[in-house]
Design an enzyme around this catalytic site. Structure first.
Site, PDB file in Angstrom:
ATOM      1  N   SER A 150       1.249   1.492 -15.238  1.00 31.38           N
ATOM      2  CA  SER A 150      -0.098   1.166 -14.793  1.00 31.38           C
ATOM      3  C   SER A 150      -0.922   0.581 -15.938  1.00 31.38           C
ATOM      4  O   SER A 150      -0.598  -0.486 -16.436  1.00 31.38           O
ATOM      5  CB  SER A 150      -0.741   2.419 -14.171  1.00 31.38           C
ATOM      6  OG  SER A 150      -1.885   2.089 -13.441  1.00 31.38           O
ATOM      7  N   ASP A 361       4.433  -1.156  -4.374  1.00 35.21           N
ATOM      8  CA  ASP A 361       3.123  -0.995  -4.998  1.00 35.21           C
ATOM      9  C   ASP A 361       2.243  -2.211  -4.719  1.00 35.21           C
ATOM     10  O   ASP A 361       2.713  -3.348  -4.765  1.00 35.21           O
ATOM     11  CB  ASP A 361       3.316  -0.838  -6.512  1.00 35.21           C
ATOM     12  CG  ASP A 361       2.013  -0.624  -7.267  1.00 35.21           C
ATOM     13  OD1 ASP A 361       1.048  -0.113  -6.674  1.00 35.21           O
ATOM     14  OD2 ASP A 361       1.978  -0.964  -8.463  1.00 35.21           O
ATOM     15  N   HIS A 418       4.043   2.657  -6.895  1.00 32.24           N
ATOM     16  CA  HIS A 418       3.495   2.531  -8.244  1.00 32.24           C
ATOM     17  C   HIS A 418       4.211   3.434  -9.242  1.00 32.24           C
ATOM     18  O   HIS A 418       4.386   3.076 -10.402  1.00 32.24           O
ATOM     19  CB  HIS A 418       2.009   2.901  -8.184  1.00 32.24           C
ATOM     20  CG  HIS A 418       1.218   2.592  -9.401  1.00 32.24           C
ATOM     21  ND1 HIS A 418       0.937   1.309  -9.801  1.00 32.24           N
ATOM     22  CD2 HIS A 418       0.616   3.405 -10.302  1.00 32.24           C
ATOM     23  CE1 HIS A 418       0.196   1.340 -10.897  1.00 32.24           C
ATOM     24  NE2 HIS A 418      -0.003   2.608 -11.227  1.00 32.24           N
TER      25      HIS A 418
END
Length: 441
Positions: A150, A361, A418
């Site tokens: 991320s 994601d 994710h």
């Protein structure tokens, strides 16, 4: 260590999570007002002195890396309800030592003076790793791999940049000391950085914002938004791109905050209004602001008084993500800055680079990550783009697609959002073990 005055190492050996491996937790104080909390686990297999060392960083900005520990890749996962933990057979300390680090300051159990830019945070992590290798000489031979997901797309290149530049200074100082016949043993050490890994990350916003509409409307999964909504996202991209280029040129808050606000509102914001999970287009958002109920259990567990006593923490209330840190980074416009530009110098130095992305994601989707990887300017660009995609198989199943040339690899992970190790734990373990062994996918 003279090069880092006022440092201190305060360590416990907690009996939590996985009591079958050696653990250390505590604080690495890089100065009088910066106190970084870490939780370290030795490798389950292999000789202690031979095992590589993974530094794991979660993103945010402002989110604790104990999300990674207790939800994704750690030796245990939090139990439903948050009163205990359960064994994780797919933990990344299978063949590597792993450090889970709360950084920057005021994230998780870390505390001290504020740090609100990735580059400043990267320098702090370099200092911390210096202290770790100095304080735990039994791991001095462990090759270093810096991984994150991320916002780790900013953190990891920034940490690697700080390590590379520090190592260059160490080389120069050693040469000068040898010429002068001076002992430099109390100065900084060379950190054995071998690779970095960036999972479902924001690295090059200029390229990545272009692909949000494709992930929302025309991915390998069912569409989340209408064609009209995705057209509105596409119509907003040229202005977003123009503003982002200005940010790339000046790299200051005045140029970068407007780009962040415009691109976020006009492009990301369209998806956020849908009520779907931005980290997985297959799911609705449920449980909390981060859309995963298990994170409530992580918070519960890390706020148990007996757990905090065993860990030796000095922050009474654990919060998974710090609003203060997130706001500080946002006001600096850090999100929109071009951290892909830190990758080519690493590749030139022989550092191996893995970019991996779960293909469900939205927020840091695989289309955008693959696109910036292919647009990256480095000597191997043409050969990387011509290499084509090959199947990555785990056992008898197809786990994803891989493209590689030289020391640069992009990996698409099938059926993961994710947080790849959460959704595909067995395949994620195959990925990290192959990568650490420098084996082909």
């Amino acid at each position: 260590m003279d090069a880092i005055p006022n440092y201190q190492l305060r360590v416990k050996s907690p009996q939590l999570c996985d009591t079958n491996v050696t653990q250390y937790s505590g604080y690495l104080d890089t100065s009088e007002n910066k106190h970084f909390y870490f939780w370290f686990f030795e490798a389950r297999k292999g000789k202690r002195e031979d095992a590589p060392l993974i530094l794991w960083l979660n993103g945010g900005p402002g989110c604790s890396s104990f999300t990674g520990l207790l939800m994704e890749l750690g030796p245990c996962r939090v139990s439903p309800g948050g009163n205990d933990t359960e064994h994780n057979p797919f933990a990344w300390n299978d063949r590597a030592h792993v450090i889970f680090l709360d950084q920057p300051t005021n994230v998780g159990f870390s505390y001290g003076s504020d740090v609100f830019t990735s580059l400043a945070a990267g320098k702090d992590v370099n200092a911390l790793l210096q202290l770790f290798y100095e304080g735990f000489l039994q791991y001095a031979k462990s090759e270093l791999h810096v991984f994150g997901e991320s916002y780790g797309g900013h953190y990891v290149p920034a940490v690697a940049k700080a390590i590379r530049e520090s190592n260059d200074r160490v080389k120069e100082n050693r040469r000068a000391a040898q010429l002068q016949g001076v002992d430099d043993s109390e100065n900084l050490r060379m950190l054995p950085l071998v690779s970095i890994g960036i999972g479902n990350a924001i690295v090059d916003p200029l390229v990545q914002y272009k692909y949000y509409s494709q992930m929302a409307c025309n991915s390998t999964y069912a569409p989340v938004l209408s064609k009209e909504q995705c057209k509105a996202m596409d119509d907003a991209y040229p202005t977003c791109a123009q503003m982002t280029r200005t940010c790339y040129r000046w790299r200051n808050a005045l140029a970068c905050v407007p780009a962040m606000m415009y691109c976020g509102n006009k492009i990301e914001g369209m998806y956020m209004k849908s009520g779907r999970n931005p980290y997985d287009v297959r799911r609705d958002c449920e449980g909390n602001d981060l859309c995963y109920p298990i994170l409530n259990d992580v918070d519960t567990y890390l706020n148990l008084p007996e757990v905090q006593r065993e860990l030796g923490v000095e922050v009474s209330k654990y919060v998974s993500c710090s609003d203060k840190v997130y706001t500080g980074f946002s006001l600096n416009g850090d999100l929109m800055k071009p951290f892909h530009q830190e990758i080519p110098p690493l590749l030139a130095d022989g550092i191996r680079v893995l970019v991996y992305a779960g293909d469900a994601d939205f927020i840091c989707n695989w289309y955008g990550n693959k696109a910036w990887s292919m647009e990256l300017e480095w000597p191997g660009k043409d050969a990387f783009n011509q290499a084509g995609d090959k199947e990555w198989a785990v056992g008898r199943g197809s786990a994803g697609e891989v493209r590689s040339y030289g020391n640069f690899t992009f990996l698409r992970v099938f059926g993961a959002g994710h947080m790849v190790p959460y959704d595909q734990p067995a395949n994620a373990l195959d990925m990290i073990n192959r990568w650490l062994a420098n084996e082909e996918f």
